[in-house]
Motif scaffolding. Structure first.
Motif, short mmCIF file in Angstrom:
data_model
loop_
_atom_site.label_atom_id
_atom_site.label_comp_id
_atom_site.label_asym_id
_atom_site.label_seq_id
_atom_site.Cartn_x
_atom_site.Cartn_y
_atom_site.Cartn_z
N ASN A 196 -0.53 0.85 -10.55
CA ASN A 196 0.11 0.19 -9.40
C ASN A 196 1.59 -0.08 -9.67
OD1 ASN A 196 -2.23 0.05 -7.89
ND2 ASN A 196 -2.77 -2.01 -8.58
N PHE B 48 0.83 -1.21 0.00
CA PHE B 48 0.00 0.00 0.00
C PHE B 48 0.87 1.26 0.00
CE2 PHE B 48 -2.02 3.23 2.77
CZ PHE B 48 -3.09 3.56 1.98
N GLY C 130 1.03 1.15 -3.83
CA GLY C 130 -0.27 1.83 -3.76
C GLY C 130 -0.13 3.34 -3.75
#
Lengths: 100, 491
Positions: free
Chosen positions: B301, B55, B59
């Motif tokens: 991503n 993340f 992310g």
């Protein structure tokens, strides 16, 4: 379960001040007035530079909180001074008077 | 060459995990919380490495690519304050309670605090369900990294599989001590290599100022928050890092602390660590527009890895790829161990299997359960088409909305079993409803206002806890005396 020591009452004003500073600091993060601002700060666009500066300032605010409101009374291994205990230095200030 | 560097890195991680196994004392407490012996530095590295995942690396860079540098204001500056406060106000207290009562899991605490087996079982199901999307982003991140860093030579399903196997191997052999040691190593690796990545790539782009100016010319909207981030989103994002208060893997690391004082360093150093990881991720995500314009949705991503592949020579690319692997695995391992811990303690031991199994067999049952969960996660990663950032936010929303339960359990004597049930059920129902409504909708918010679902679910959960507690009978004195022991005062 064994009883635990209460927070040191002598440090209550400092603890309250730390909570107040923390509350104000949390509000400072909401720079809603600067949403369309691209003025550089720390050489970065505001949206990044201001929040990077905020993040680094958080270290000082947290240090004040830890210094002023550390929950020493939770430590089962620490003999935290209570009202009436004498000759035990306040662990935060190393001040004998503070614990009396 | 790149693959060789990654292979050496994975071998080192495995070796540390196996080395930790030599210290294993053969008890559940040692396996799951390292006999509560972890000092400040390893605790900081474990907590931070566990919290930062795909993340924060893939992310964050992907989301910055999509909506600009304002991503830092959404997650990083809020996490830098809120997460240390969670450690301060919840972590220290739960550590003390856990130490006094010998707890190994959250469920044990909440079950005893509210005197309800059913609440424990409900929480077990809810927590494991919420961890799965969190695991999923790790497995997806591993797949993306290996594919992009090798220029597409290795398919993404291989990367996810490799990460899953390596993590399962060192977690099941080393337990929490192995996980903490590996996390310390990996956290240092991804923080140092994150900075190296930024320097290497930015130098090739002509410096930070030049790169920002070039992006601003083509995409001025990425330099402010006016276009992509409604003010309500900034405000409601403050609640997302509260999720740290209910993450099973962070709870487990809290319990591993040797002393209360061990929490000081993690609280103070957390903002600095956040800045060290998020600034490179956000900047490189935005700079991705210079080399890889036009990435859409989940494609973004991989923008960070694509830039590493483009700008770094092979050996360095392998090292930087290892840094991303480190970030992914340092979270995956703790999540895997936490699930294993919960199954062993909250199901196997609690429901009477302990009489039929010795302690090592119980640990083995936990390992088998976690293999099954990782297998399900891996299979989901083969079909998932979500952005890592979006998937993580849904997971964090659920955990954050359970925080009123934790706060009430620790601070509010009047909170009751019925109130706890109400808070958990409210969270589960509303989270399910919002998830069904908003899944797959980019930038989803409540009624298009910019307000995240977490603001509604968290508030409803807190109200449910308070109102239902007040209208039901107060908890008995024995429970209160156990969790709120009479304070010792001198006359």
């Amino acid at each position: 379960m064994a009883a635990q020591n209460p927070p040191d009452p002598n440090r209550a004003p400092l603890r309250r001040l730390a909570y107040a500073v923390l509350l104000v600091f949390l509000l400072v993060r909401y720079d809603l007035w600067a949403f369309d601002l691209s003025t550089p700060i720390l050489g970065l666009p505001w949206a990044l530079g201001f929040h990077l500066a905020y993040t680094l300032t958080a270290i000082a605010v947290l240090a004040f909180l830890v210094r002023s409101a550390w929950p020493s009374h939770l430590d089962p291994e620490a003999d935290v001074p209570t009202r009436g205990d004498s000759a035990i230095a306040d662990p935060a200030t190393n001040d004998l008077e503070a614990s009396r | 060459m790149t693959l060789g560097v990654l292979g050496v890195y994975l071998a080192m991680v495995l070796a540390i995990g196996v080395l930790a196994n030599r210290r294993f004392r053969g008890t559940g407490e040692d396996y799951f919380v390292a006999t509560r012996s972890i000092g400040p530095f390893v605790l900081l590295m474990s907590l931070f490495g566990t919290h930062m995942t795909a993340f924060s690396i893939l992310g964050a860079s992907g989301e910055s690519y999509r909506i600009g540098v304002g991503v830092f204001s959404l997650m990083a500056s809020s996490s830098a304050v809120v997460v240390p406060l969670v450690f301060f106000f919840l972590g220290t207290r739960l550590w003390a309670i856990g130490k006094r009562n010998g707890y190994l899991t959250q469920v044990q605490f909440f079950r005893d605090r509210y005197g309800s087996d059913a609440l424990g079982l409900l929480l077990f199901v809810v927590l494991v369900t919420l961890v799965v999307p969190y695991l999923l982003i790790g497995v997806m991140g591993g797949g993306i990294t290996l594919t992009q860093i090798t220029g597409g030579q290795v398919p993404s399903w291989v990367g996810g599989l490799v990460i899953s196997i390596v993590v399962l191997t060192y977690v099941t052999s080393g337990g929490l001590r192995g996980t903490a040691w590996v996390n310390t190593f990996q956290t240092l690796v991804f923080m140092v290599l994150g900075a190296v990545t930024l320097v290497v790539i930015v130098r090739q782009l002509g410096g930070v100022g030049t790169a920002l100016s070039r992006v601003a010319e083509a995409h001025p909207d990425l330099m402010t928050r006016a276009t992509h981030i409604p003010p309500a989103k900034l405000v409601s994002y403050t609640l997302i890092p509260l999720s740290a208060g209910m993450f099973p893997h962070l709870f487990m690391h809290w319990l591993s602390a040797k002393r209360l004082e061990s929490f000081r360093l993690p609280i103070l150093a957390y903002p600095l660590c956040i800045a060290a990881v998020w600034v490179p991720s956000v900047l490189l995500g935005v700079f991705g527009h210079l080399d890889f314009p036009g990435l859409v949705g989940p494609q973004a991503n991989s923008v960070l890895i694509q830039m590493i592949h483009l700008h770094a020579p092979e050996v360095l690319a392998g090292l930087l790829g290892a840094g991303v692997f480190a970030a992914v695995m340092s979270s995956l391992d703790s999540q895997v161990l936490a699930i294993s811990n919960m199954f062993s303690q909250d199901i196997v031991r609690h429901y009477g299997f302990k009489d039929r199994m010795d302690e090592k067999t119980q640990v083995m049952a936990g390992r088998l359960f976690v293999v099954a969960i990782v297998l399900v996660t891996y299979l989901l990663s083969l079909v998932a088409k979500a952005t890592i950032f979006g998937l993580a936010v849904w997971s964090f929303t659920g955990f954050a909305s359970l925080v009123p339960l934790a706060v009430a359990a620790v601070y509010w004597k009047r909170s009751t079993k019925a109130g706890a049930f109400a808070a958990v059920l409210t969270t589960a129902v509303l989270w399910g409803w919002f998830f069904a409504d908003g899944w797959g909708v980019p930038g989803y918010s409540v009624g298009g206002t910019g307000l995240l679902p977490v603001a509604v679910i968290f508030t409803a959960s807190a109200i449910a806890m308070v109102v239902v507690s007040l209208v039901t009978a107060p908890p008995d004195k024995t429970t209160l005396e156990r969790f709120f022991p009479t304070e010792r005062r001198s006359p």
